[in-house]
Scaffold this motif. Structure first.
Motif, PDB file in Angstrom:
ATOM      1  N   TYR A 155       2.610   6.021  -3.013  1.00  0.00           N
ATOM      2  CA  TYR A 155       3.990   6.611  -3.386  1.00  0.00           C
ATOM      3  C   TYR A 155       3.830   7.131  -5.048  1.00  0.00           C
ATOM      4  O   TYR A 155       3.802   8.229  -5.652  1.00  0.00           O
ATOM      5  N   ILE A 156       3.447   5.917  -5.620  1.00  0.00           N
ATOM      6  CA  ILE A 156       3.330   5.974  -7.120  1.00  0.00           C
ATOM      7  C   ILE A 156       2.155   6.960  -7.501  1.00  0.00           C
ATOM      8  O   ILE A 156       2.597   7.856  -8.225  1.00  0.00           O
ATOM      9  N   LEU A 157       1.153   6.662  -6.973  1.00  0.00           N
ATOM     10  CA  LEU A 157       0.013   7.688  -7.248  1.00  0.00           C
ATOM     11  C   LEU A 157       0.188   9.110  -7.026  1.00  0.00           C
ATOM     12  O   LEU A 157      -0.180   9.773  -7.607  1.00  0.00           O
TER      13      LEU A 157
ATOM     14  N   CYS B  93       0.874  -1.283  -0.004  1.00  0.00           N
ATOM     15  CA  CYS B  93      -0.015   0.051  -0.026  1.00  0.00           C
ATOM     16  C   CYS B  93       0.754   1.075   0.179  1.00  0.00           C
ATOM     17  O   CYS B  93       0.560   2.179  -0.481  1.00  0.00           O
TER      18      CYS B  93
ATOM     19  N   VAL C  62       3.813   1.493  -1.308  1.00  0.00           N
ATOM     20  CA  VAL C  62       4.348   1.675  -2.675  1.00  0.00           C
ATOM     21  C   VAL C  62       3.271   2.341  -3.525  1.00  0.00           C
ATOM     22  O   VAL C  62       3.852   3.225  -4.466  1.00  0.00           O
ATOM     23  N   ILE C  63       2.224   1.720  -3.703  1.00  0.00           N
ATOM     24  CA  ILE C  63       1.125   2.130  -4.421  1.00  0.00           C
ATOM     25  C   ILE C  63       0.799   3.494  -4.309  1.00  0.00           C
ATOM     26  O   ILE C  63       0.576   4.497  -5.088  1.00  0.00           O
TER      27      ILE C  63
ATOM     28  N   LYS D  75       3.177  10.477  -6.808  1.00  0.00           N
ATOM     29  CA  LYS D  75       4.033  11.347  -7.467  1.00  0.00           C
ATOM     30  C   LYS D  75       3.491  11.410  -8.875  1.00  0.00           C
ATOM     31  O   LYS D  75       3.529  12.601  -9.487  1.00  0.00           O
ATOM     32  N   LYS D  76       2.364  10.629  -9.557  1.00  0.00           N
ATOM     33  CA  LYS D  76       1.664  10.979 -10.755  1.00  0.00           C
ATOM     34  C   LYS D  76       0.741  12.133 -10.464  1.00  0.00           C
ATOM     35  O   LYS D  76       0.623  12.862 -11.451  1.00  0.00           O
ATOM     36  N   ASN D  77      -0.014  12.267  -9.444  1.00  0.00           N
ATOM     37  CA  ASN D  77      -0.961  13.414  -9.254  1.00  0.00           C
ATOM     38  C   ASN D  77       0.180  14.693  -8.853  1.00  0.00           C
ATOM     39  O   ASN D  77      -0.437  15.727  -9.354  1.00  0.00           O
ATOM     40  N   THR D  78       1.206  14.727  -8.475  1.00  0.00           N
ATOM     41  CA  THR D  78       2.120  15.755  -8.392  1.00  0.00           C
ATOM     42  C   THR D  78       2.590  16.611  -9.659  1.00  0.00           C
ATOM     43  O   THR D  78       2.441  17.733  -9.767  1.00  0.00           O
ATOM     44  N   LYS D  79       2.675  15.261 -10.627  1.00  0.00           N
ATOM     45  CA  LYS D  79       3.061  15.708 -11.988  1.00  0.00           C
ATOM     46  C   LYS D  79       2.103  16.647 -12.715  1.00  0.00           C
ATOM     47  O   LYS D  79       2.071  17.567 -13.363  1.00  0.00           O
TER      48      LYS D  79
END
Length: 183
Positions: free
Chosen positions: A21-23, A16, A18-19, A25-29
């Motif tokens: 963190y990935i999500l 959870c 890791v998921i 990072k995607k929203n931050t972009k």
């Protein structure tokens, strides 16, 4: 067996994390892209505002020059104009309504909003209006927006001159022959 009770929640927590963190990072972009787009729009608006302020300054300077020219008219010229003192009663008798001196709204085609627009450009009296050109009046209307730009001021100076000269019969006759302010 006790180890499984500890290991399974730890693994779920790690997955959870890791998921998330990935999500994240995607929203931050996406938010960074949105922020950059908004900043670009703001920069464009600031440039437009600066250009409009420059144009406004130029128009104010032009208006000031125009006002100086109008107030700098030789006194002898005013004496040459055929005029009578304003008589509200005779104006009212001929036109059939109460008339106030220098009320621009007696000119067919000028209502309260256009009168305010003209007053803002230094056209306050019948004499001022009578000395204005159709081109000057049209540029004032155009600057007021599309609701004003549709009006035709071609007869306004003539009507205003009749009013300034207290030629009420001539004014009434002219206005009776106008269609929407046009001859």
């Amino acid at each position: 067996m006790d180890l499984l009770y500890i290991l399974i929640p730890a693994m779920v927590g790690l997955v959870c994390g890791v998921i998330g963190y990935i999500l994240g990072k995607k929203n931050t972009k996406r938010y960074d892209t949105l922020a950059a787009s908004i900043q670009a729009d703001l920069d464009v608006c600031q440039i437009h505002a600066k250009n409009l302020n420059t144009k406004l300054g130029a128009l104010e300077a032009e208006l000031a020059d125009h006002a100086k020219v109008k107030t700098a008219a030789p006194k002898s010229f005013l004496g040459e104009v055929d005029t009578l003192p304003f008589d509200s009663e005779s104006a009212s008798n001929v036109l059939g309504k109460k008339i106030k001196q220098d009320d621009l709204k007696i000119v067919e085609g000028i209502g309260p909003k256009i009168e305010v627009l003209l007053n803002g450009r230094g056209i306050i009296t019948w004499y001022d209006l009578s000395q204005s050109t159709t081109e000057e009046l049209q540029s004032i209307l155009d600057a007021g927006g599309e609701n004003y730009a549709i009006h035709n001021p071609s007869t306004w100076p003539k009507q205003a001159l009749f009013a300034f000269q207290s030629k009420w019969l001539e004014l009434k006759e002219l206005q009776e022959n106008l269609l929407g302010g046009k001859e």
